[in-house]
Design an enzyme around this catalytic site. Structure first.
Site, mmCIF file in Angstrom:
data_model
loop_
_atom_site.group_PDB
_atom_site.id
_atom_site.type_symbol
_atom_site.label_atom_id
_atom_site.label_comp_id
_atom_site.label_asym_id
_atom_site.label_seq_id
_atom_site.Cartn_x
_atom_site.Cartn_y
_atom_site.Cartn_z
ATOM 1 N N LYS A 78 0.858 -1.180 0.000
ATOM 2 C CA LYS A 78 0.000 0.000 0.000
ATOM 3 C C LYS A 78 0.897 1.233 0.000
ATOM 4 O O LYS A 78 1.932 1.261 0.683
ATOM 5 C CB LYS A 78 -0.882 -0.033 1.247
ATOM 6 C CG LYS A 78 -1.912 1.078 1.363
ATOM 7 C CD LYS A 78 -2.767 0.866 2.619
ATOM 8 C CE LYS A 78 -3.856 1.904 2.772
ATOM 9 N NZ LYS A 78 -4.711 1.638 3.964
ATOM 10 N N SER A 153 -9.657 1.355 3.106
ATOM 11 C CA SER A 153 -8.848 2.176 2.226
ATOM 12 C C SER A 153 -7.792 1.395 1.441
ATOM 13 O O SER A 153 -7.239 1.907 0.471
ATOM 14 C CB SER A 153 -8.140 3.264 3.056
ATOM 15 O OG SER A 153 -7.263 2.682 4.000
ATOM 16 N N SER A 177 -9.844 -1.248 7.146
ATOM 17 C CA SER A 177 -9.261 -0.994 5.825
ATOM 18 C C SER A 177 -8.456 -2.141 5.238
ATOM 19 O O SER A 177 -8.026 -2.058 4.087
ATOM 20 C CB SER A 177 -8.385 0.265 5.866
ATOM 21 O OG SER A 177 -9.174 1.408 6.052
#
Length: 485
Positions: A78, A153, A177
């Site tokens: 990420k 996310s 997330s």
């Protein structure tokens, strides 16, 4: 089976037997990214040249008999993890050209065990979102249906697994997330106990809630990766100094004799019919495997979303104050003095959702409202923690849905922030309590979208939820289903 379709543990075996090279594996994934990512948008940065150099070096180490658990395995991160010499944006215009001067501890540990970095993954800006639509680089699309969101996310981290662009990824989980996008994309997502994995070098959203975890194709890989990244780090003041067990060794123990709690507040009216059916089928599977079930209560669940959005936004207001165009971050041009520079830089650099949360947090911390909102929210957080502590007195783990519905359509909830926030109602309490949770594939909806099952454990109870997840995975094989790209 193509190389890009396999798991870490399968690739490990082939690498050690010299049946395949890391360069071949890495090229397989790079080709897959090139052929699929134009329609998915999972990657912000692809580190092709460095990945091939690192893969070649890994092959040399394997030839010399020096093979660590991740030697030659290509992974992606990420874009919230600092990576020395590689652009780290947190999906924000504010950090569009930021090159990190050092590595996050989680990546340092993976790299020390031989992992090869394929690139950095899309996300909601500064990890603020539930759909991966709040990115300065455009939304990520769900590989199962490109009209739908992948979750957020860590949407890029989940979509990359579902699109077979990476064998494993790292995400962060502040209010769901990791688990929610894993559920929406049909992969495994593990949120460890707060303090189990170092947050050093992770761009902060809400420091008392953020936690780093793996996203993988199966539970074995999640256990393997957690064993690599977990452990005390003196650079992170919230890191807990306790031994790291062999998580893979516990997988075969099964669930026979375990007591699983069903929180009545999570099985509510309004739960999507396909999600409800998947949960009922999962419960039936666990009964066949020898687990026992009892109903438990987590009475303060209804207050979790409001509590979270006071605490998280307050911490975000503080953490994001550093981005003002002076020290680093986007700097506005043609401004009239220092104050104007800061105002314009933040106005131009932050997206709408980030601005909304900064304003909410600043308001909650302001004079006259601090006691009424922030302090009260912290008190309710304690009550939520106590709810879980009480539940774990009588059960070994909890079983719940991950999300009330399968993945919704892109744009469906962008005009209604409250509806977007409520999509995390089953994941947020876990972060407030600081316990561990895992999402595992548990079904496919009537319109062909994945549904995840959430298992929750005591603090530092990752072994228990991993063994329960593994038993379910082996009994059902939902994890073998793949998106048709």
């Amino acid at each position: 089976m193509e190389l890009y379709e396999q798991t870490i543990h399968n690739l490990q075996t082939q690498l050690q037997a010299r049946q395949v090279s890391s360069v071949e594996i890495t090229n397989s994934f790079l080709d897959r990214i090139e052929s699929t990512d134009q329609s998915i948008n999972a990657f912000i940065t692809v580190t092709k040249e460095q990945a091939l150099l690192d893969a070649a070096a890994a092959d040399q180490r394997i030839a010399a008999g020096n093979c660590a658990p991740l030697t030659g395995i290509p992974v992606a991160l990420k874009d919230i993890f600092l990576t020395e010499g590689v652009r780290t944006t947190s999906a924000s215009k504010m950090l569009d050209n930021f090159i990190a001067p050092y590595d996050a501890t989680a990546w340092t540990r993976m790299k020390s065990q031989g992992a090869v970095l394929l690139g950095k993954l899309n996300q909601d800006e500064f990890a603020m979102g539930s759909s991966c639509e709040n990115s300065a680089f455009g939304p990520t699309r769900n590989p199962w249906n490109k009209d739908h969101i992948p979750g957020g996310s860590s949407g890029g981290s989940a979509a990359a697994i579902a699109a077979q662009q990476a064998v494993a990824t790292l995400g962060t989980d502040t209010g769901g997330s990791i688990r929610q996008p894993a559920s929406h994309c049909g992969c495994v997502g593990l949120k460890p106990t707060y303090g189990r994995v170092s947050r050093y070098g992770v761009i902060a959203y809400a420091s008392s809630l953020d936690q780093v975890g793996p996203m993988t194709r199966d539970v074995t890989d999640a256990a393997l990766l957690l064993g690599v990244i977990a452990g005390y780090d003196p650079k992170d003041s919230t890191s807990v100094d306790c031994p790291v067990p062999d998580y893979t060794a516990a997988l075969q123990q099964g669930v026979k004799g375990l007591t699983i709690g069903l929180p009545k507040e999570y099985f509510i009216d309004g739960l999507d019919a396909d999600v409800q059916q998947a949960m009922e089928q999962a419960i039936a599977v666990y009964r066949q495997l020898g687990a026992e079930f009892v109903e438990v209560s987590l009475p303060h669940t209804n207050y979790a979303v409001a509590t979270y959005y006071l605490i998280a936004t307050a911490e975000a207001s503080s953490n994001l104050a550093r981005y003002e165009g002076v020290r680093f971050g986007h700097r506005a041009k043609d401004t009239a003095g220092l104050i104007d520079l800061m105002m314009q830089s933040r106005s131009e650099g932050f997206g709408a959702e980030v601005k909304r949360r900064i304003m909410l947090g600043t308001y909650a911390l302001s004079s006259g409202y601090y006691d009424a909102y922030y302090i009260k929210a912290q008190k309710v957080r304690t009550l939520i923690q106590q709810d879980f502590n009480e539940a774990f007195r009588s059960v070994d783990l909890l079983l719940t849905p991950v999300a009330p519905t399968p993945a919704f359509r892109i744009g469906e909830k962008t005009a209604d922030p409250l509806q977007m926030y409520l999509s995390d109602i089953f994941t947020i309490p876990v972060n407030l309590a600081g316990i561990c949770g895992i999402s595992v594939p548990a079904g496919i909806s009537s319109n062909g979208l994945p549904i995840g099952l959430q298992l929750l454990g005591r603090p530092f109870g990752e072994e228990t939820i991993l063994r329960a997840a593994f038993d379910f995975e082996q009994a059902t094989q939902w994890h073998t289903k793949k998106a048709a790209l």
